[in-house]
Write a protein that holds these residues in place. Structure first.
Motif, PDB file in Angstrom:
ATOM      1  N   PHE A 265      -4.065  17.587   3.291  1.00 18.11           N
ATOM      2  CA  PHE A 265      -5.100  17.567   1.970  1.00 18.11           C
ATOM      3  C   PHE A 265      -6.162  17.478   2.930  1.00 18.11           C
ATOM      4  O   PHE A 265      -7.871  17.394   3.070  1.00 18.11           O
ATOM      5  N   TYR A 266      -6.451  16.647   3.551  1.00 18.51           N
ATOM      6  CA  TYR A 266      -7.156  16.259   5.310  1.00 18.51           C
ATOM      7  C   TYR A 266      -8.167  17.215   5.574  1.00 18.51           C
ATOM      8  O   TYR A 266      -9.227  17.344   5.868  1.00 18.51           O
ATOM      9  N   GLN A 267      -7.121  18.223   6.006  1.00 14.80           N
ATOM     10  CA  GLN A 267      -7.541  19.444   6.674  1.00 14.80           C
ATOM     11  C   GLN A 267      -8.317  20.325   5.646  1.00 14.80           C
ATOM     12  O   GLN A 267      -9.635  20.910   6.141  1.00 14.80           O
ATOM     13  N   ILE A 268      -8.305  20.604   4.502  1.00 15.81           N
ATOM     14  CA  ILE A 268      -9.057  20.614   3.540  1.00 15.81           C
ATOM     15  C   ILE A 268     -10.140  19.769   3.081  1.00 15.81           C
ATOM     16  O   ILE A 268     -11.564  20.580   3.006  1.00 15.81           O
ATOM     17  N   ASP A 269     -10.310  18.484   2.946  1.00 13.25           N
ATOM     18  CA  ASP A 269     -11.708  18.041   2.223  1.00 13.25           C
ATOM     19  C   ASP A 269     -10.999  16.307   2.710  1.00 13.25           C
ATOM     20  O   ASP A 269      -9.731  15.276   2.415  1.00 13.25           O
ATOM     21  N   PRO A 270     -11.342  15.931   3.575  1.00 14.50           N
ATOM     22  CA  PRO A 270     -10.738  14.739   4.141  1.00 14.50           C
ATOM     23  C   PRO A 270     -11.290  13.556   3.095  1.00 14.50           C
ATOM     24  O   PRO A 270     -10.153  13.063   3.420  1.00 14.50           O
ATOM     25  N   LEU A 271     -11.363  13.673   1.818  1.00 16.16           N
ATOM     26  CA  LEU A 271     -11.849  12.462   0.914  1.00 16.16           C
ATOM     27  C   LEU A 271      -9.879  12.754  -0.035  1.00 16.16           C
ATOM     28  O   LEU A 271      -9.677  11.751  -0.017  1.00 16.16           O
ATOM     29  N   ALA A 272      -9.840  14.172  -0.139  1.00 15.65           N
ATOM     30  CA  ALA A 272      -8.649  14.182  -0.311  1.00 15.65           C
ATOM     31  C   ALA A 272      -7.382  13.724   0.566  1.00 15.65           C
ATOM     32  O   ALA A 272      -6.033  12.832  -0.238  1.00 15.65           O
ATOM     33  N   GLY A 273      -7.030  13.785   1.777  1.00 13.65           N
ATOM     34  CA  GLY A 273      -6.925  12.545   2.580  1.00 13.65           C
ATOM     35  C   GLY A 273      -6.844  11.080   2.438  1.00 13.65           C
ATOM     36  O   GLY A 273      -5.857  10.410   2.869  1.00 13.65           O
ATOM     37  N   HIS A 274      -7.963  11.173   2.360  1.00 13.78           N
ATOM     38  CA  HIS A 274      -8.449   9.503   2.474  1.00 13.78           C
ATOM     39  C   HIS A 274      -8.026   9.000   0.951  1.00 13.78           C
ATOM     40  O   HIS A 274      -7.483   7.619   0.608  1.00 13.78           O
ATOM     41  N   LEU A 275      -8.268   9.255  -0.242  1.00 16.28           N
ATOM     42  CA  LEU A 275      -7.009   8.840  -1.678  1.00 16.28           C
ATOM     43  C   LEU A 275      -5.633   9.129  -1.370  1.00 16.28           C
ATOM     44  O   LEU A 275      -4.722   8.723  -2.193  1.00 16.28           O
ATOM     45  N   MET A 276      -4.851   9.545  -0.559  1.00 16.12           N
ATOM     46  CA  MET A 276      -3.562   9.369  -0.683  1.00 16.12           C
ATOM     47  C   MET A 276      -3.543   8.683   0.804  1.00 16.12           C
ATOM     48  O   MET A 276      -2.250   7.936   0.469  1.00 16.12           O
ATOM     49  N   VAL A 277      -4.326   7.330   1.049  1.00 19.15           N
ATOM     50  CA  VAL A 277      -4.050   6.483   2.302  1.00 19.15           C
ATOM     51  C   VAL A 277      -2.790   5.634   1.628  1.00 19.15           C
ATOM     52  O   VAL A 277      -2.044   5.016   1.853  1.00 19.15           O
ATOM     53  N   PRO A 278      -3.837   4.432   0.361  1.00 17.68           N
ATOM     54  CA  PRO A 278      -2.723   3.610  -0.333  1.00 17.68           C
ATOM     55  C   PRO A 278      -1.918   4.164  -0.942  1.00 17.68           C
ATOM     56  O   PRO A 278      -0.608   3.102  -0.747  1.00 17.68           O
ATOM     57  N   TYR A 279      -1.500   5.250  -1.055  1.00 19.96           N
ATOM     58  CA  TYR A 279       0.278   6.225  -1.288  1.00 19.96           C
ATOM     59  C   TYR A 279       0.896   5.265  -0.305  1.00 19.96           C
ATOM     60  O   TYR A 279       2.172   4.817  -0.616  1.00 19.96           O
ATOM     61  N   ILE A 280       0.141   6.170   1.361  1.00 19.06           N
ATOM     62  CA  ILE A 280       1.168   5.639   2.208  1.00 19.06           C
ATOM     63  C   ILE A 280       1.589   4.305   2.285  1.00 19.06           C
ATOM     64  O   ILE A 280       3.046   4.102   2.820  1.00 19.06           O
ATOM     65  N   MET A 281       0.483   3.140   1.884  1.00 14.27           N
ATOM     66  CA  MET A 281       0.700   2.413   2.119  1.00 14.27           C
ATOM     67  C   MET A 281       1.979   1.345   1.821  1.00 14.27           C
ATOM     68  O   MET A 281       2.626   0.692   1.450  1.00 14.27           O
ATOM     69  N   TRP A 282       1.464   1.774   0.067  1.00 11.02           N
ATOM     70  CA  TRP A 282       2.426   0.907  -0.316  1.00 11.02           C
ATOM     71  C   TRP A 282       4.378   2.028  -0.338  1.00 11.02           C
ATOM     72  O   TRP A 282       4.950   0.749  -0.616  1.00 11.02           O
ATOM     73  N   VAL A 283       4.042   3.159  -0.496  1.00 12.50           N
ATOM     74  CA  VAL A 283       5.411   3.440   0.003  1.00 12.50           C
ATOM     75  C   VAL A 283       6.049   2.914   1.392  1.00 12.50           C
ATOM     76  O   VAL A 283       7.204   2.713   1.471  1.00 12.50           O
ATOM     77  N   THR A 284       5.367   2.578   2.437  1.00  8.89           N
ATOM     78  CA  THR A 284       5.314   1.880   3.434  1.00  8.89           C
ATOM     79  C   THR A 284       6.191   0.414   2.859  1.00  8.89           C
ATOM     80  O   THR A 284       7.175   0.412   3.430  1.00  8.89           O
ATOM     81  N   PHE A 285       6.371  -0.113   2.130  1.00  7.15           N
ATOM     82  CA  PHE A 285       6.158  -0.859   1.851  1.00  7.15           C
ATOM     83  C   PHE A 285       6.962  -1.144   0.505  1.00  7.15           C
ATOM     84  O   PHE A 285       7.712  -2.212   1.035  1.00  7.15           O
ATOM     85  N   ALA A 286       6.805  -0.668   0.312  1.00  4.06           N
ATOM     86  CA  ALA A 286       8.298   0.193  -0.490  1.00  4.06           C
ATOM     87  C   ALA A 286       9.470   0.259   0.246  1.00  4.06           C
ATOM     88  O   ALA A 286      10.806   0.006  -0.388  1.00  4.06           O
ATOM     89  N   LEU A 287       9.577   0.853   1.391  1.00  6.76           N
ATOM     90  CA  LEU A 287      10.229   1.042   1.971  1.00  6.76           C
ATOM     91  C   LEU A 287      11.053   0.017   2.518  1.00  6.76           C
ATOM     92  O   LEU A 287      12.798   0.098   2.947  1.00  6.76           O
ATOM     93  N   GLY A 288      10.407  -1.154   2.834  1.00 12.00           N
ATOM     94  CA  GLY A 288      10.967  -2.403   3.456  1.00 12.00           C
ATOM     95  C   GLY A 288      11.622  -3.080   2.378  1.00 12.00           C
ATOM     96  O   GLY A 288      12.768  -3.710   1.929  1.00 12.00           O
ATOM     97  N   LEU A 289      11.560  -3.275   1.338  1.00 12.13           N
ATOM     98  CA  LEU A 289      11.375  -3.439   0.106  1.00 12.13           C
ATOM     99  C   LEU A 289      13.043  -2.997  -0.223  1.00 12.13           C
ATOM    100  O   LEU A 289      13.849  -3.416   0.032  1.00 12.13           O
TER     101      LEU A 289
END
Length: 166
Positions: free
Chosen positions: A132-156
């Motif tokens: 997504f970032y390669q096509i549209d940086p904003l689209a890539g940035h919109l995915m970052v909270p998802y990555i952060m939440w899934v990182t947290f959810a992995l630990g949980l």
């Protein structure tokens, strides 16, 4: 409004579909997979960083909206069908894995399998974010909270699996 404008315009129909697929899909899957599991989840041993149950639907709704907007932006900004396909394949795979996780963890109680599946999903979310970032940086940035939440959810997920592995 600027968030959903692509090249100065908004394709309302495409935006609605892009957002409603993960939001409605996640809601339906969550309702089906979590039927009669609330009491069982409350009884599980959980780490101190485990949020109250009401937090999850709020967070997931926001994340699903953000990923839908990201998908909309990446699809709309792709230069051609090949570039669009390159971004949408990992997006669709991660969304399918996201929906599957609820069944693995809640419905079927396969918490170790759910952890492994989520680790794979994390990798594919990261891949999606990159594409997504390669096509549209904003689209890539919109995915970052998802990555952060899934990182947290992995630990949980890992903690719950290990603390309740009996």
């Amino acid at each position: 409004m600027e968030l959903v404008k692509v090249n100065g315009a908004v394709n309302v129909k495409k935006l609605m579909v892009s957002v409603l697929v993960p939001v409605v899909g996640g809601s339906i899957i969550g309702a089906i997979a979590n039927q009669r599991t609330r009491e069982e989840y409350r009884e599980l041993k959980k780490p101190s960083f485990s949020p109250p149950g009401w937090v999850f639907p709020i967070v997931w709704t926001g994340l699903y909206k953000a990923m839908g907007i990201a998908e909309y932006r990446a699809s709309a900004k792709a230069k051609n069908q090949e570039e669009k396909k390159k971004a949408l394949i990992p997006y669709e795979i991660q969304l399918g894995l996201n929906f599957l996780w609820s069944f693995l963890f809640f419905k079927w109680g396969l918490r170790g399998t759910a952890f492994i599946e989520m680790a794979v999903m994390f990798g594919i979310i990261t891949w999606t974010t990159y594409e997504f970032y390669q096509i549209d940086p904003l689209a890539g940035h919109l995915m970052v909270p998802y990555i952060m939440w899934v990182t947290f959810a992995l630990g949980l997920n890992y903690s719950i699996w290990k603390w309740n592995d009996d």
